[in-house]
Design an enzyme around this catalytic site. Structure first.
Site, PDB file in Angstrom:
ATOM      1  N   SER A 123       0.836  -1.203   0.000  1.00 21.17           N
ATOM      2  CA  SER A 123       0.000   0.000   0.000  1.00 21.17           C
ATOM      3  C   SER A 123       0.866   1.246   0.000  1.00 21.17           C
ATOM      4  O   SER A 123       1.977   1.263   0.563  1.00 21.17           O
ATOM      5  CB  SER A 123      -0.889  -0.003   1.250  1.00 21.17           C
ATOM      6  OG  SER A 123      -1.485   1.259   1.464  1.00 21.17           O
ATOM      7  N   TYR A 148      -2.383   0.290  10.102  1.00 24.63           N
ATOM      8  CA  TYR A 148      -2.498  -0.426   8.833  1.00 24.63           C
ATOM      9  C   TYR A 148      -1.233  -0.227   8.000  1.00 24.63           C
ATOM     10  O   TYR A 148      -0.636  -1.188   7.503  1.00 24.63           O
ATOM     11  CB  TYR A 148      -3.718   0.063   8.059  1.00 24.63           C
ATOM     12  CG  TYR A 148      -3.723  -0.356   6.610  1.00 24.63           C
ATOM     13  CD1 TYR A 148      -3.875  -1.692   6.256  1.00 24.63           C
ATOM     14  CD2 TYR A 148      -3.557   0.587   5.593  1.00 24.63           C
ATOM     15  CE1 TYR A 148      -3.866  -2.081   4.917  1.00 24.63           C
ATOM     16  CE2 TYR A 148      -3.551   0.204   4.261  1.00 24.63           C
ATOM     17  CZ  TYR A 148      -3.698  -1.126   3.935  1.00 24.63           C
ATOM     18  OH  TYR A 148      -3.683  -1.510   2.616  1.00 24.63           O
ATOM     19  N   LYS A 152       1.715  -3.038   6.873  1.00 25.78           N
ATOM     20  CA  LYS A 152       2.155  -3.289   5.498  1.00 25.78           C
ATOM     21  C   LYS A 152       3.668  -3.103   5.378  1.00 25.78           C
ATOM     22  O   LYS A 152       4.353  -3.883   4.701  1.00 25.78           O
ATOM     23  CB  LYS A 152       1.415  -2.364   4.531  1.00 25.78           C
ATOM     24  CG  LYS A 152      -0.030  -2.733   4.290  1.00 25.78           C
ATOM     25  CD  LYS A 152      -0.154  -4.064   3.556  1.00 25.78           C
ATOM     26  CE  LYS A 152      -1.576  -4.357   3.132  1.00 25.78           C
ATOM     27  NZ  LYS A 152      -1.697  -5.651   2.408  1.00 25.78           N
TER      28      LYS A 152
END
Length: 376
Positions: A123, A148, A152
């Site tokens: 991402s 998040y 990643k």
């Protein structure tokens, strides 16, 4: 055979259609925590070939060992994971367990099985609040603004480390920007099982009356209209990038990173205005404070993918929004066909074929009907 983890999720399903259409055998592993088994049937209709499917979790090491023993896996596309920024702020441990521990578990199973080709759905959040725009792959990492993004980045570090430690590994890190849109048939699209966290799915629910209004989280960012700016990419362009990246990994070892975006940013208000133009709908808005973990702007420099993969996004914003609106209109309740057609008694696959034809989409009549192969 290619193993696609999270293969019945929004992005994974579109990748599977492209892989199968390109002649690859595909095995899907998905725990269905935010997806539907019905998606397997729709993938089959669109691709003209059926993927094998296993309901399971990448954190289940014995299951992974049996998969790599029982199936001739050549490469893995790792899409399984949690992806909501706001939710990750509220539940960080859940994100680290799933996105980091699950990835470590998968890599260990691959190493034991002698499978060394891995393509990871990463991402743009790994760049954090990057001051450089557009963002290219040389931008400094390490300061994501939410759990998040941290999860990643941690998974990327794991994969990069193993690729540098063993020359047999070929690892591709695909940094997605903001995938939206749907398959042009209207059969595949984003179907959140809880309240949507991303802009377009929530906007679509407002347009169909499932939500009262669209909340704009902050109108005081240092952007032209005060709302956040993002690089939106059609999910079909994104899926096509995976085929190009897998082909590259077959010929090149080591760890390779590519941004998958369009190179153009749109603000929240620009998105709303464009959707209203495409759909003819009026979207009621409500301005609220900024969300924790959000950044002001983010768009890609996709030049490296163009040079190394001969890939670029080709669909414009109107196409993204039209395809997403078609999906929403044909599937107001997501993948629950019974809710969509309560009075029909026709089989699921017949309903899907009718939907494809009604959307003037390409349909291949030689769809296979082999039984799913499962491991319990």
């Amino acid at each position: 055979m290619i193993l696609v983890t999270g293969g019945v999720g929004y992005i994974g399903a579109h990748i599977c259609v492209e892989l199968l259409s390109d002649g690859n055998d595909v095995l899907i592993l998905d725990n269905l925590c935010n997806s539907s088994r019905i998606t397997v049937e729709r993938i089959t209709v669109l691709a003209g070939a059926r993927p094998s499917f296993i309901e399971g979790d990448v954190r289940n090491r014995p299951l992974l060992e049996r998969i790599f023993t029982d199936y001739p896996i050549d490469a893995v596309v790792h899409c399984a994971g949690l992806k909501a920024v706001g939710e990750s702020v509220r539940e960080p441990l859940r994100y680290f367990e799933t996105n980091v521990s699950g990835s470590v578990n998968l890599c260990q199973a691959m190493a034991d099985a002698g499978v060394h080709t891995l393509l990871f759905s990463s991402s743009a959040t790994v760049y954090g609040e990057c001051v450089q725009m557009p963002i290219d792959e040389s931008c400094v990492l390490g300061q994501p603004t939410n759990p998040y993004g941290h999860s990643k980045l941690m998974a990327e570090n794991v994969m990069g480390s193993i690729a540098r430690s063993d020359p047999r590994w070929s690892v591709g890190l695909l940094r997605y920007f903001n995938p939206i849109g749907a398959h042009p048939s209207g059969l595949l699209g984003e179907a959140p099982t809880t309240a949507p966290n991303n802009l377009l799915p929530y906007l679509l629910q407002v347009a169909t009356g499932q939500q009262k209004e669209l909340s704009i989280f902050g109108d005081d960012y240092p952007t032209p209209d005060g709302t956040g700016v993002r690089d939106y990419i059609h999910v079909m362009d994104l899926a096509g990038g995976h085929l190009k990246a897998l082909d590259y990994l077959q010929r090149n070892s080591g760890v390779h990173t590519w941004n998958l975006g369009t190179g153009r940013g749109y603000s929240v208000l620009e998105m709303v205005n464009a959707f209203e133009r495409v759909s003819g709908m009026n979207i009621p808005l409500k301005t609220t404070p900024r969300r924790n973990g959000d950044i002001a702007q983010c768009w890609a420099d996709p030049g490296k993918a163009a040079r190394e993969l001969s890939w670029c996004a080709t669909r414009n914003l109107d196409e993204m929004l039209r395809d997403a609106w078609r999906w929403q209109c044909q599937n107001p309740h997501g993948y629950e066909v019974d809710n969509l057609y309560p009075n029909t008694s026709e089989p699921e696959d017949v309903t899907m074929i009718r939907l494809v034809r009604s959307a003037d989409a390409l349909f291949r009549p030689n769809t296979t009907r082999d039984a799913n192969k499962t491991i319990t």
